[in-house]
Design an enzyme around this catalytic site. Sequence first.
Site, PDB file in Angstrom:
ATOM      1  N   ALA A 223       2.025 -34.846 -14.225  1.00 49.72           N
ATOM      2  CA  ALA A 223       1.302 -33.563 -14.227  1.00 49.72           C
ATOM      3  C   ALA A 223       1.229 -32.918 -12.857  1.00 49.72           C
ATOM      4  O   ALA A 223       1.155 -31.694 -12.744  1.00 49.72           O
ATOM      5  CB  ALA A 223      -0.107 -33.768 -14.784  1.00 49.72           C
TER       6      ALA A 223
ATOM      7  N   THR B  24       0.943 -28.553 -11.280  1.00 48.51           N
ATOM      8  CA  THR B  24      -0.348 -27.954 -10.958  1.00 48.51           C
ATOM      9  C   THR B  24      -0.190 -26.658 -10.163  1.00 48.51           C
ATOM     10  O   THR B  24      -0.991 -25.740 -10.317  1.00 48.51           O
ATOM     11  CB  THR B  24      -1.248 -28.934 -10.189  1.00 48.51           C
ATOM     12  OG1 THR B  24      -0.552 -29.410  -9.035  1.00 48.51           O
ATOM     13  CG2 THR B  24      -1.643 -30.114 -11.063  1.00 48.51           C
TER      14      THR B  24
ATOM     15  N   ASP C 117       5.313 -29.485 -20.777  1.00 52.58           N
ATOM     16  CA  ASP C 117       5.228 -28.052 -20.524  1.00 52.58           C
ATOM     17  C   ASP C 117       6.554 -27.298 -20.549  1.00 52.58           C
ATOM     18  O   ASP C 117       6.581 -26.082 -20.375  1.00 52.58           O
ATOM     19  CB  ASP C 117       4.522 -27.788 -19.189  1.00 52.58           C
ATOM     20  CG  ASP C 117       5.133 -28.577 -18.027  1.00 52.58           C
ATOM     21  OD1 ASP C 117       6.369 -28.803 -18.035  1.00 52.58           O
ATOM     22  OD2 ASP C 117       4.380 -28.970 -17.114  1.00 52.58           O
TER      23      ASP C 117
ATOM     24  N   HIS D  36       6.537 -37.798 -23.606  1.00 50.85           N
ATOM     25  CA  HIS D  36       5.333 -37.437 -24.358  1.00 50.85           C
ATOM     26  C   HIS D  36       5.510 -36.163 -25.175  1.00 50.85           C
ATOM     27  O   HIS D  36       4.539 -35.562 -25.612  1.00 50.85           O
ATOM     28  CB  HIS D  36       4.146 -37.310 -23.393  1.00 50.85           C
ATOM     29  CG  HIS D  36       3.819 -38.596 -22.715  1.00 50.85           C
ATOM     30  ND1 HIS D  36       3.187 -38.653 -21.490  1.00 50.85           N
ATOM     31  CD2 HIS D  36       4.045 -39.880 -23.076  1.00 50.85           C
ATOM     32  CE1 HIS D  36       3.043 -39.929 -21.131  1.00 50.85           C
ATOM     33  NE2 HIS D  36       3.559 -40.686 -22.070  1.00 50.85           N
TER      34      HIS D  36
ATOM     35  N   ASN E 205       2.848 -38.442  -4.557  1.00 52.39           N
ATOM     36  CA  ASN E 205       1.665 -38.178  -5.375  1.00 52.39           C
ATOM     37  C   ASN E 205       0.468 -37.935  -4.465  1.00 52.39           C
ATOM     38  O   ASN E 205       0.353 -38.542  -3.397  1.00 52.39           O
ATOM     39  CB  ASN E 205       1.378 -39.360  -6.307  1.00 52.39           C
ATOM     40  CG  ASN E 205       0.361 -39.033  -7.381  1.00 52.39           C
ATOM     41  OD1 ASN E 205       0.535 -38.087  -8.140  1.00 52.39           O
ATOM     42  ND2 ASN E 205      -0.708 -39.798  -7.456  1.00 52.39           N
TER      43      ASN E 205
ATOM     44  N   CYS F 283       9.304 -33.820 -42.614  1.00 47.80           N
ATOM     45  CA  CYS F 283      10.719 -33.433 -42.717  1.00 47.80           C
ATOM     46  C   CYS F 283      11.333 -33.034 -41.384  1.00 47.80           C
ATOM     47  O   CYS F 283      12.519 -32.714 -41.318  1.00 47.80           O
ATOM     48  CB  CYS F 283      10.898 -32.311 -43.741  1.00 47.80           C
ATOM     49  SG  CYS F 283      10.205 -30.703 -43.239  1.00 47.80           S
TER      50      CYS F 283
ATOM     51  N   ARG G 169      -6.588 -35.510 -16.325  1.00 50.65           N
ATOM     52  CA  ARG G 169      -7.668 -36.477 -16.110  1.00 50.65           C
ATOM     53  C   ARG G 169      -8.700 -36.095 -15.054  1.00 50.65           C
ATOM     54  O   ARG G 169      -9.828 -36.556 -15.101  1.00 50.65           O
ATOM     55  CB  ARG G 169      -7.057 -37.833 -15.738  1.00 50.65           C
ATOM     56  CG  ARG G 169      -6.367 -38.491 -16.910  1.00 50.65           C
ATOM     57  CD  ARG G 169      -5.720 -39.817 -16.491  1.00 50.65           C
ATOM     58  NE  ARG G 169      -5.218 -40.502 -17.670  1.00 50.65           N
ATOM     59  CZ  ARG G 169      -4.112 -40.164 -18.312  1.00 50.65           C
ATOM     60  NH1 ARG G 169      -3.389 -39.158 -17.876  1.00 50.65           N
ATOM     61  NH2 ARG G 169      -3.731 -40.818 -19.386  1.00 50.65           N
TER      62      ARG G 169
ATOM     63  N   ILE H  71       3.305 -31.493  -3.258  1.00 49.06           N
ATOM     64  CA  ILE H  71       4.633 -31.705  -3.839  1.00 49.06           C
ATOM     65  C   ILE H  71       5.560 -30.530  -3.537  1.00 49.06           C
ATOM     66  O   ILE H  71       6.710 -30.717  -3.124  1.00 49.06           O
ATOM     67  CB  ILE H  71       4.517 -31.944  -5.352  1.00 49.06           C
ATOM     68  CG1 ILE H  71       3.840 -33.294  -5.613  1.00 49.06           C
ATOM     69  CG2 ILE H  71       5.890 -31.880  -6.023  1.00 49.06           C
ATOM     70  CD1 ILE H  71       3.441 -33.517  -7.058  1.00 49.06           C
TER      71      ILE H  71
ATOM     72  N   CYS I 122       7.905 -28.903 -47.380  1.00 50.62           N
ATOM     73  CA  CYS I 122       7.568 -30.200 -47.995  1.00 50.62           C
ATOM     74  C   CYS I 122       6.070 -30.459 -48.061  1.00 50.62           C
ATOM     75  O   CYS I 122       5.653 -31.511 -48.534  1.00 50.62           O
ATOM     76  CB  CYS I 122       8.262 -31.333 -47.251  1.00 50.62           C
ATOM     77  SG  CYS I 122       7.557 -31.673 -45.615  1.00 50.62           S
TER      78      CYS I 122
END
Length: 255
Positions: free
Chosen positions: A31, A35, A111, A128, A228, A139, A43, A246, A165
């Site tokens: 994540a 940001t 995202d 995820h 991080n 289906c 979290r 980052i 369905c």
Amino acid sequence: MEKLAPDLSTARTRLGELIAAAQRIVPFTGAGISTECGIPDFRSPGGLWTRNAPVYFDEFIASQAARNECWRGRFALDSAFGTARPGRGHHALAALWREGKSPGVITQNIDNLHQASGIDDSCVIELHGNTTYALCLDCDTRFELDWVREQFDASGGEAPACPRCHGFIKSATVSFGQAMPVEAMRRAEQLTLSADLFVAIGSSLVVWPAAGFPLMAQQNGARLVILNRDPTEFDAIADLVIRHDIGDVLAPWVE
């Protein structure tokens, strides 16, 4: 050499040396890379889960009310996900991919920003899932969110069923209690084992089994970089640890 980069300049220099020496760079993103794009993480205080508690998969299956709440919460996130555009980190990784330095990206994010940055969808492994569209759980028919929203609003807030369905329609994400996608996990393992440089970016590395990939890469002989904001449990085994912004760190690699 101290593995924790003391300042931004040193971080860029050391990371640049590792990138230059590498043949197959595999980024693993969480994540934190998104940001700066306006998407809060999940979290931390003020994160997405503090505003909309996640609906567990068994609840979604068992209860129409839970399905309604799940979709209400998803549409409440449109202000974050709907307008987000790739940031400097995404564009830097896309540049490495276009140059042939990176075969693809493993991401915990939902995202769609790696694809939006220019990386081909087939080269983005989403552990995820993806929140920008929906699937029928029975289906596997794909539904665009605009259609789901129209049905939801027209019914007064009731989650629609599949018109083909009558199965349950859910955003294409992996919920708590839902099985991890087998094919994505297999592909992520293959990509991890092919890396000679594995770069974990913006992930707290606490969500398993996804968090096991940096360890797998390091044990297979790859150099490991952890970029991080906060310390992680894997910092001790990394070759380089960077705790600076980052986007600032990866900006030199943006085309």
